[in-house]
Design a protein around this motif. Structure first.
Motif, PDB file in Angstrom:
ATOM      1  N   THR A  31       0.834  -1.193   0.000  1.00  0.00           N
ATOM      2  CA  THR A  31       0.000   0.000   0.000  1.00  0.00           C
ATOM      3  C   THR A  31       0.873   1.249   0.000  1.00  0.00           C
ATOM      4  OG1 THR A  31      -1.836  -1.068   1.148  1.00  0.00           O
ATOM      5  CG2 THR A  31      -1.681   1.325   1.330  1.00  0.00           C
ATOM      6  N   ALA A  32       0.639   2.112  -0.986  1.00  0.00           N
ATOM      7  CA  ALA A  32       1.455   3.314  -1.141  1.00  0.00           C
ATOM      8  C   ALA A  32       0.930   4.120  -2.318  1.00  0.00           C
ATOM      9  CB  ALA A  32       2.924   2.947  -1.403  1.00  0.00           C
ATOM     10  N   VAL A  33       1.459   5.320  -2.465  1.00  0.00           N
ATOM     11  CA  VAL A  33       1.280   6.072  -3.702  1.00  0.00           C
ATOM     12  C   VAL A  33       2.436   5.677  -4.618  1.00  0.00           C
ATOM     13  CG1 VAL A  33       1.175   8.348  -4.780  1.00  0.00           C
ATOM     14  CG2 VAL A  33       0.136   7.976  -2.524  1.00  0.00           C
ATOM     15  N   TYR A  34       2.106   5.275  -5.826  1.00  0.00           N
ATOM     16  CA  TYR A  34       3.108   4.824  -6.778  1.00  0.00           C
ATOM     17  C   TYR A  34       3.364   5.926  -7.809  1.00  0.00           C
ATOM     18  CZ  TYR A  34       3.117   0.131  -4.916  1.00  0.00           C
ATOM     19  OH  TYR A  34       3.274  -0.970  -4.088  1.00  0.00           O
ATOM     20  N   TYR A  35       4.652   6.189  -8.029  1.00  0.00           N
ATOM     21  CA  TYR A  35       5.070   7.246  -8.936  1.00  0.00           C
ATOM     22  C   TYR A  35       5.875   6.661 -10.094  1.00  0.00           C
ATOM     23  CZ  TYR A  35       3.948  10.432  -5.103  1.00  0.00           C
ATOM     24  OH  TYR A  35       3.295  11.127  -4.108  1.00  0.00           O
ATOM     25  N   CYS A  36       5.592   7.168 -11.265  1.00  0.00           N
ATOM     26  CA  CYS A  36       6.380   6.863 -12.448  1.00  0.00           C
ATOM     27  C   CYS A  36       7.409   7.993 -12.602  1.00  0.00           C
ATOM     28  CB  CYS A  36       5.442   6.822 -13.643  1.00  0.00           C
ATOM     29  SG  CYS A  36       6.212   6.660 -15.237  1.00  0.00           S
ATOM     30  N   ALA A  37       8.592   7.637 -13.091  1.00  0.00           N
ATOM     31  CA  ALA A  37       9.627   8.652 -13.236  1.00  0.00           C
ATOM     32  C   ALA A  37      10.504   8.348 -14.447  1.00  0.00           C
ATOM     33  CB  ALA A  37      10.493   8.708 -11.982  1.00  0.00           C
ATOM     34  N   ALA A  38      10.998   9.403 -15.063  1.00  0.00           N
ATOM     35  CA  ALA A  38      11.916   9.292 -16.201  1.00  0.00           C
ATOM     36  C   ALA A  38      13.300   9.735 -15.741  1.00  0.00           C
ATOM     37  CB  ALA A  38      11.442  10.148 -17.362  1.00  0.00           C
ATOM     38  N   ALA A  39      14.280   8.875 -15.986  1.00  0.00           N
ATOM     39  CA  ALA A  39      15.626   9.151 -15.497  1.00  0.00           C
ATOM     40  C   ALA A  39      16.381  10.093 -16.427  1.00  0.00           C
ATOM     41  CB  ALA A  39      16.399   7.850 -15.350  1.00  0.00           C
ATOM     42  N   THR A  40      16.961  11.104 -15.842  1.00  0.00           N
ATOM     43  CA  THR A  40      17.857  11.983 -16.597  1.00  0.00           C
ATOM     44  C   THR A  40      19.306  11.585 -16.376  1.00  0.00           C
ATOM     45  OG1 THR A  40      17.598  13.522 -14.729  1.00  0.00           O
ATOM     46  CG2 THR A  40      16.308  13.960 -16.694  1.00  0.00           C
ATOM     47  N   GLY A  41      19.546  10.674 -15.454  1.00  0.00           N
ATOM     48  CA  GLY A  41      20.869  10.113 -15.239  1.00  0.00           C
ATOM     49  C   GLY A  41      20.915   8.705 -15.812  1.00  0.00           C
ATOM     50  N   VAL A  42      22.124   8.145 -15.843  1.00  0.00           N
ATOM     51  CA  VAL A  42      22.270   6.786 -16.381  1.00  0.00           C
ATOM     52  C   VAL A  42      22.825   5.800 -15.370  1.00  0.00           C
ATOM     53  CG1 VAL A  42      22.524   7.578 -18.750  1.00  0.00           C
ATOM     54  CG2 VAL A  42      24.562   7.353 -17.294  1.00  0.00           C
ATOM     55  N   THR A  43      23.164   6.276 -14.197  1.00  0.00           N
ATOM     56  CA  THR A  43      23.671   5.389 -13.143  1.00  0.00           C
ATOM     57  C   THR A  43      22.825   5.568 -11.888  1.00  0.00           C
ATOM     58  OG1 THR A  43      25.261   7.065 -12.419  1.00  0.00           O
ATOM     59  CG2 THR A  43      26.028   5.434 -14.014  1.00  0.00           C
ATOM     60  N   PHE A  44      23.003   4.612 -10.973  1.00  0.00           N
ATOM     61  CA  PHE A  44      22.265   4.640  -9.707  1.00  0.00           C
ATOM     62  C   PHE A  44      20.770   4.844  -9.954  1.00  0.00           C
ATOM     63  CE2 PHE A  44      26.031   4.345  -7.369  1.00  0.00           C
ATOM     64  CZ  PHE A  44      26.972   5.216  -7.891  1.00  0.00           C
ATOM     65  N   LEU A  45      20.237   4.009 -10.806  1.00  0.00           N
ATOM     66  CA  LEU A  45      18.842   4.140 -11.193  1.00  0.00           C
ATOM     67  C   LEU A  45      17.885   3.703 -10.097  1.00  0.00           C
ATOM     68  CD1 LEU A  45      19.049   2.996 -14.902  1.00  0.00           C
ATOM     69  CD2 LEU A  45      18.833   5.325 -14.034  1.00  0.00           C
ATOM     70  N   ASP A  46      18.399   3.239  -8.970  1.00  0.00           N
ATOM     71  CA  ASP A  46      17.546   2.935  -7.829  1.00  0.00           C
ATOM     72  C   ASP A  46      17.453   4.117  -6.871  1.00  0.00           C
ATOM     73  OD1 ASP A  46      19.857   1.109  -5.690  1.00  0.00           O
ATOM     74  OD2 ASP A  46      20.193   2.749  -7.091  1.00  0.00           O
ATOM     75  N   ARG A  47      17.976   5.252  -7.269  1.00  0.00           N
ATOM     76  CA  ARG A  47      17.960   6.438  -6.417  1.00  0.00           C
ATOM     77  C   ARG A  47      17.113   7.542  -7.037  1.00  0.00           C
ATOM     78  NH1 ARG A  47      24.353   6.953  -4.578  1.00  0.00           N
ATOM     79  NH2 ARG A  47      24.607   4.778  -3.962  1.00  0.00           N
ATOM     80  N   ARG A  48      16.397   8.252  -6.195  1.00  0.00           N
ATOM     81  CA  ARG A  48      15.539   9.341  -6.670  1.00  0.00           C
ATOM     82  C   ARG A  48      16.333  10.378  -7.455  1.00  0.00           C
ATOM     83  NH1 ARG A  48      11.985  11.910  -2.043  1.00  0.00           N
ATOM     84  NH2 ARG A  48      11.508  13.209  -3.824  1.00  0.00           N
ATOM     85  N   SER A  49      17.564  10.581  -7.062  1.00  0.00           N
ATOM     86  CA  SER A  49      18.376  11.637  -7.671  1.00  0.00           C
ATOM     87  C   SER A  49      18.658  11.409  -9.148  1.00  0.00           C
ATOM     88  CB  SER A  49      19.698  11.790  -6.912  1.00  0.00           C
ATOM     89  OG  SER A  49      20.399  10.560  -6.893  1.00  0.00           O
ATOM     90  N   ALA A  50      18.468  10.182  -9.633  1.00  0.00           N
ATOM     91  CA  ALA A  50      18.707   9.891 -11.057  1.00  0.00           C
ATOM     92  C   ALA A  50      17.553  10.337 -11.941  1.00  0.00           C
ATOM     93  CB  ALA A  50      18.941   8.397 -11.249  1.00  0.00           C
ATOM     94  N   TYR A  51      16.452  10.725 -11.323  1.00  0.00           N
ATOM     95  CA  TYR A  51      15.223  10.987 -12.074  1.00  0.00           C
ATOM     96  C   TYR A  51      14.880  12.477 -12.068  1.00  0.00           C
ATOM     97  CZ  TYR A  51      14.805   5.973 -11.948  1.00  0.00           C
ATOM     98  OH  TYR A  51      15.052   4.634 -12.113  1.00  0.00           O
ATOM     99  N   GLY A  52      14.604  12.993 -13.263  1.00  0.00           N
ATOM    100  CA  GLY A  52      14.302  14.412 -13.388  1.00  0.00           C
ATOM    101  C   GLY A  52      12.849  14.720 -13.640  1.00  0.00           C
ATOM    102  N   TYR A  53      12.095  13.710 -14.004  1.00  0.00           N
ATOM    103  CA  TYR A  53      10.672  13.910 -14.309  1.00  0.00           C
ATOM    104  C   TYR A  53       9.836  12.899 -13.539  1.00  0.00           C
ATOM    105  CZ  TYR A  53      12.768  16.412 -18.208  1.00  0.00           C
ATOM    106  OH  TYR A  53      13.522  17.265 -18.972  1.00  0.00           O
ATOM    107  N   TRP A  54       8.745  13.401 -12.964  1.00  0.00           N
ATOM    108  CA  TRP A  54       7.879  12.581 -12.124  1.00  0.00           C
ATOM    109  C   TRP A  54       6.419  12.793 -12.490  1.00  0.00           C
ATOM    110  CZ3 TRP A  54       9.861   9.278  -8.399  1.00  0.00           C
ATOM    111  CH2 TRP A  54      11.226   9.420  -8.121  1.00  0.00           C
ATOM    112  N   GLY A  55       5.649  11.714 -12.350  1.00  0.00           N
ATOM    113  CA  GLY A  55       4.207  11.846 -12.486  1.00  0.00           C
ATOM    114  C   GLY A  55       3.600  12.299 -11.174  1.00  0.00           C
ATOM    115  N   GLN A  56       2.279  12.402 -11.160  1.00  0.00           N
ATOM    116  CA  GLN A  56       1.572  12.903  -9.980  1.00  0.00           C
ATOM    117  C   GLN A  56       1.293  11.809  -8.958  1.00  0.00           C
ATOM    118  OE1 GLN A  56       0.082  12.004 -12.715  1.00  0.00           O
ATOM    119  NE2 GLN A  56      -1.681  10.834 -12.027  1.00  0.00           N
ATOM    120  N   GLY A  57       1.433  10.567  -9.357  1.00  0.00           N
ATOM    121  CA  GLY A  57       1.235   9.444  -8.449  1.00  0.00           C
ATOM    122  C   GLY A  57      -0.157   8.858  -8.539  1.00  0.00           C
TER     123      GLY A  57
END
Length: 124
Positions: free
Chosen positions: A91-117
């Motif tokens: 149970t959670a709010v699920y967010y889709c994200a597009a990565a602007t980085g190419v490494t550490f893709l399990d970290r929020r910091s790799a992603y520059g674009y997010w949906g609303q959840g």
């Protein structure tokens, strides 16, 4: 610029399934590595899964491995998260994200674009 819109969330009983969709629009949306994260109240947003743009390789958090499947349809600019054998702790709010980085893709910091959840609630 990429716009992301999630859908498919809802209420499901434990053991059930849901499929989330993330529609991406914008220039070269299909060229991004795409991830799913989730967040519950009072907790950090956590990595769930990612799929790469070039090879379609997938990676999962240990907590969902074997139960969730991420996929993408580049022709439709859509990413999916098939969730099976759902548990109350999913149970959670699920967010889709597009990565602007190419490494550490399990970290929020790799992603520059997010949906609303989209909210997923699993009842036990």
């Amino acid at each position: 610029q990429v716009q992301l819109v999630e859908s498919g969330g809802g209420l499901v009983q434990a053991g059930g399934s849901l499929r989330l969709s993330c529609a991406a629009s914008g220039r070269t949306a299909s060229s991004y590595n795409m991830g799913w994260f989730r967040q519950t109240t009072g907790k950090e947003r956590e990595f769930v899964a990612v799929i790469t743009s070039s090879t379609g390789r997938t990676y999962y958090a240990d907590s969902v491995k074997g139960r969730f499947t991420i996929s993408r349809d580049n022709a439709r600019n859509t990413v999916y998260l098939q969730m099976n054998s759902l548990k109350s702790e999913d149970t959670a709010v699920y967010y889709c994200a597009a990565a602007t980085g190419v490494t550490f893709l399990d970290r929020r910091s790799a992603y520059g674009y997010w949906g609303q959840g989209t909210q997923v609630t699993v009842s036990s």
